[in-house]
Enzyme design. Sequence first.
Site, PDB file in Angstrom:
ATOM      1  N   GLU A 265       0.880  -1.163   0.000  1.00  6.90           N
ATOM      2  CA  GLU A 265       0.000   0.000   0.000  1.00  6.90           C
ATOM      3  C   GLU A 265       0.913   1.207   0.000  1.00  6.90           C
ATOM      4  O   GLU A 265       1.704   1.385   0.930  1.00  6.90           O
ATOM      5  CB  GLU A 265      -0.876  -0.080   1.255  1.00  6.90           C
ATOM      6  CG  GLU A 265      -2.095   0.785   1.183  1.00  6.90           C
ATOM      7  CD  GLU A 265      -2.005   1.876   2.198  1.00  6.90           C
ATOM      8  OE1 GLU A 265      -2.318   1.638   3.361  1.00  6.90           O
ATOM      9  OE2 GLU A 265      -1.568   2.988   1.816  1.00  6.90           O
ATOM     10  N   CYS A 302      -2.748   7.613   4.942  1.00  4.65           N
ATOM     11  CA  CYS A 302      -2.785   7.265   3.515  1.00  4.65           C
ATOM     12  C   CYS A 302      -4.081   7.748   2.882  1.00  4.65           C
ATOM     13  O   CYS A 302      -4.159   7.906   1.675  1.00  4.65           O
ATOM     14  CB  CYS A 302      -2.604   5.772   3.323  1.00  4.65           C
ATOM     15  SG  CYS A 302      -3.069   4.805   4.724  1.00  4.65           S
TER      16      CYS A 302
HETATM   17  P1  NAP Z   1       9.480   3.718   3.621  1.00  2.00           P
HETATM   18  O1  NAP Z   1      10.673   4.555   3.473  1.00  2.00           O
HETATM   19  O2  NAP Z   1       8.907   3.116   2.393  1.00  2.00           O
HETATM   20  O3  NAP Z   1       9.855   2.543   4.668  1.00  2.00           O
HETATM   21  C1  NAP Z   1       8.939   1.516   4.990  1.00  2.00           C
HETATM   22  C2  NAP Z   1       9.705   0.217   5.207  1.00  2.00           C
HETATM   23  O4  NAP Z   1      10.229  -0.242   3.953  1.00  2.00           O
HETATM   24  C3  NAP Z   1      10.881   0.352   6.148  1.00  2.00           C
HETATM   25  O5  NAP Z   1      10.987  -0.844   6.892  1.00  2.00           O
HETATM   26  C4  NAP Z   1      12.053   0.508   5.219  1.00  2.00           C
HETATM   27  O6  NAP Z   1      13.258   0.052   5.787  1.00  2.00           O
HETATM   28  C5  NAP Z   1      11.646  -0.369   4.053  1.00  2.00           C
HETATM   29  N1  NAP Z   1      12.226   0.117   2.797  1.00  2.00           N
HETATM   30  C6  NAP Z   1      12.224   1.393   2.324  1.00  2.00           C
HETATM   31  N2  NAP Z   1      12.844   1.447   1.125  1.00  2.00           N
HETATM   32  C7  NAP Z   1      13.253   0.191   0.842  1.00  2.00           C
HETATM   33  C8  NAP Z   1      13.966  -0.396  -0.250  1.00  2.00           C
HETATM   34  N3  NAP Z   1      14.376   0.325  -1.297  1.00  2.00           N
HETATM   35  N4  NAP Z   1      14.224  -1.705  -0.199  1.00  2.00           N
HETATM   36  C9  NAP Z   1      13.801  -2.443   0.850  1.00  2.00           C
HETATM   37  N5  NAP Z   1      13.127  -1.960   1.910  1.00  2.00           N
HETATM   38  C10 NAP Z   1      12.853  -0.655   1.903  1.00  2.00           C
HETATM   39  O7  NAP Z   1       8.308   4.476   4.316  1.00  2.00           O
HETATM   40  P2  NAP Z   1       8.289   5.429   5.600  1.00  2.00           P
HETATM   41  O8  NAP Z   1       9.591   5.394   6.306  1.00  2.00           O
HETATM   42  O9  NAP Z   1       7.125   5.018   6.370  1.00  2.00           O
HETATM   43  O10 NAP Z   1       7.992   6.847   5.041  1.00  2.00           O
HETATM   44  C11 NAP Z   1       8.696   7.454   3.996  1.00  2.00           C
HETATM   45  C12 NAP Z   1       7.691   8.045   3.010  1.00  2.00           C
HETATM   46  O11 NAP Z   1       6.740   7.055   2.641  1.00  2.00           O
HETATM   47  C13 NAP Z   1       6.835   9.165   3.538  1.00  2.00           C
HETATM   48  O12 NAP Z   1       7.452  10.398   3.486  1.00  2.00           O
HETATM   49  C14 NAP Z   1       5.635   9.075   2.632  1.00  2.00           C
HETATM   50  O13 NAP Z   1       5.898   9.732   1.427  1.00  2.00           O
HETATM   51  C15 NAP Z   1       5.479   7.614   2.359  1.00  2.00           C
HETATM   52  N6  NAP Z   1       4.433   6.955   3.191  1.00  2.00           N
HETATM   53  C16 NAP Z   1       3.234   6.755   2.640  1.00  2.00           C
HETATM   54  C17 NAP Z   1       2.241   6.116   3.368  1.00  2.00           C
HETATM   55  C18 NAP Z   1       0.912   5.877   2.770  1.00  2.00           C
HETATM   56  O14 NAP Z   1       0.117   5.251   3.442  1.00  2.00           O
HETATM   57  N7  NAP Z   1       0.621   6.307   1.595  1.00  2.00           N
HETATM   58  C19 NAP Z   1       2.475   5.684   4.660  1.00  2.00           C
HETATM   59  C20 NAP Z   1       3.725   5.895   5.215  1.00  2.00           C
HETATM   60  C21 NAP Z   1       4.693   6.522   4.454  1.00  2.00           C
HETATM   61  P3  NAP Z   1      14.271   1.001   6.624  1.00  2.00           P
HETATM   62  O15 NAP Z   1      14.012   0.644   8.030  1.00  2.00           O
HETATM   63  O16 NAP Z   1      15.614   0.658   6.151  1.00  2.00           O
HETATM   64  O17 NAP Z   1      13.883   2.411   6.295  1.00  2.00           O
END
Ligand code: NAP
Length: 525
Positions: A265, A302
């Site tokens: 998601e 979200c």
């Molecule tokens: P995220 O950066 O996507 O991280 C979520 C999880 O995925 C973390 O465990 C992260 O590990 C892992 N991950 C991230 N990039 C990866 C990759 N390239 N390969 C493998 N695993 C990966 O999300 P976030 O930290 O929650 O938030 C960052 C951004 O995501 C926000 O600024 C927003 O734009 C978006 N977001 C959207 C929603 C939504 O519901 N639409 C919700 C939350 C966030 P690590 O522990 O290493 O970071």
Amino acid sequence: MTLTGKMLIGQHAITGNSAAIRAINPATDLPLEPAYPGGSGEHVEQACALARAAFDSYHATSLATRARFLDTMADEIEALGDELIERAVAESGLPRPRILGERGRTCQQLRTFARTVRAGEWLDVRVDPALPERQPLPRSDLRQRQVALGPVAVFGASNFPLAFSVAGGDTASALAAGCPVIVKAHSAHPGTSELVGRAVARAVEKSELHPGVFSLLFGSGREVGIALVSDPRIKAVGFTGSRSGGMALCKAAQARREPIPVYAEMSSINPVVLFPAALQARGEALAQGFVTSLTQGAGQFCTNPGLVIARQGPALERFISVAADLVQRSPAQTMLTPGIFQAYESGIGSLLEHAHAQPVAVGLKREAPNQCQTHLFVTRAEDFLADTALQAEVFGAAALIVQCADDEQIRQVIEFLEGQLTATLHLDDADVEAARALLPTLERKAGRLLVNGWPTGVEVCDAMVHGGPFPATSDPRTTSVGTAAIQRFLRPVCYQDFPDTLLPAALKHSNPLQLRRLLDGQREA
Ligand code: NAP
């Protein structure tokens, strides 16, 4: 309970051997103890081996045993008491009442899945009895039920440190389906993850289940996360987060010798259409409802309403003026992590630089680190339709209002949108036909359509859909919230001409589980 900084591989608390993460309190920018050394390939290997070893016995548990386990998880989380609440507040910057509410939702979610498991409808039993006399060919006895896919990797979400994290919706639905779960904790809230992880491990022990039913790993997504998704024993993935993170996991899952489903998601801007009669009759109330929904939780949902679409004219101008006034008076709020705050600032920076996004209001100044100031922008439909950059998700309390010339332009704007989790219609009686004309387009674009409400606040129930076409999710056929989420972790198996003694209980001739089967084309009462 003292936090240890250790992962959980089954019932064993293990210290990782790669770079440590430390939670940051986003309200102070200060690190929190303890350090959480990350796992590595060997820990992924151990957790996956244990999950595989647990699968057959866990999948074979009775509906009553599995439901009791989910109920026990909820009891154990509640028993953590204030320590869990305080840690989650410190790690997320979310206010205490929100975290209290989220704990309630998490436990209710687990108990709802327990009820679902007990009822057994999800087994979707279909029986086509043998027709030995049928001409020209006899029919065999055919019986179908759903079985669990296998061990599932779950990535905790930053924005729901309880309800979509270690024991959140993905974990609850996978466990309900009969799948062992390995969680890759979100690096923003390791302490909350450890506390909940230990509560789940206690529930596993009390329920006398195989210890491999649940493991919790810390560490980098790019290393531990990708290793987990690439392990051949993992059969499905649940994820909530960024588009880039979700797509990286989809890519890793597709590159495997045996590709597997990833339920990611990712991003959604949740369009809201204001129809003319509604806008005319109650523009001020709509502006109030909109700004309340936009600013809730610093916009870190979200389902945050990031796009408003309406016909230009005096009624829309009044709506914009009231909304702008409310935005200007909205306090800055602490965001979940410094990284998410920086991503918000960068998204706002791009909009401010955009020639066709006109800023109309900014919220009150920030008074502490990592605080989100609400932002409201306006654009014209022609400009919106000319540049996909204007529909990029800015995660936080930011929204864009699109001014349209007529109903056809409103339809074009919706047609131009990427897939969405939700689409909202505000309408009065005089708007009904215009709304009806828009429905076929909206149904193609979004997973949940609302009338005269706001998209934030997602009920956990049987009818909920929290999903939608890409990039809202990587798989639009299902939902991540609500009891239908269990279907993501199931697949059908058909048993042909099996003797009764070899059939699973759900399929036996005597129907000992008293399921409402689809028997010879008729649903049983
Ligand atoms: P995220 O950066 O996507 O991280 C979520 C999880 O995925 C973390 O465990 C992260 O590990 C892992 N991950 C991230 N990039 C990866 C990759 N390239 N390969 C493998 N695993 C990966 O999300 P976030 O930290 O929650 O938030 C960052 C951004 O995501 C926000 O600024 C927003 O734009 C978006 N977001 C959207 C929603 C939504 O519901 N639409 C919700 C939350 C966030 P690590 O522990 O290493 O970071």
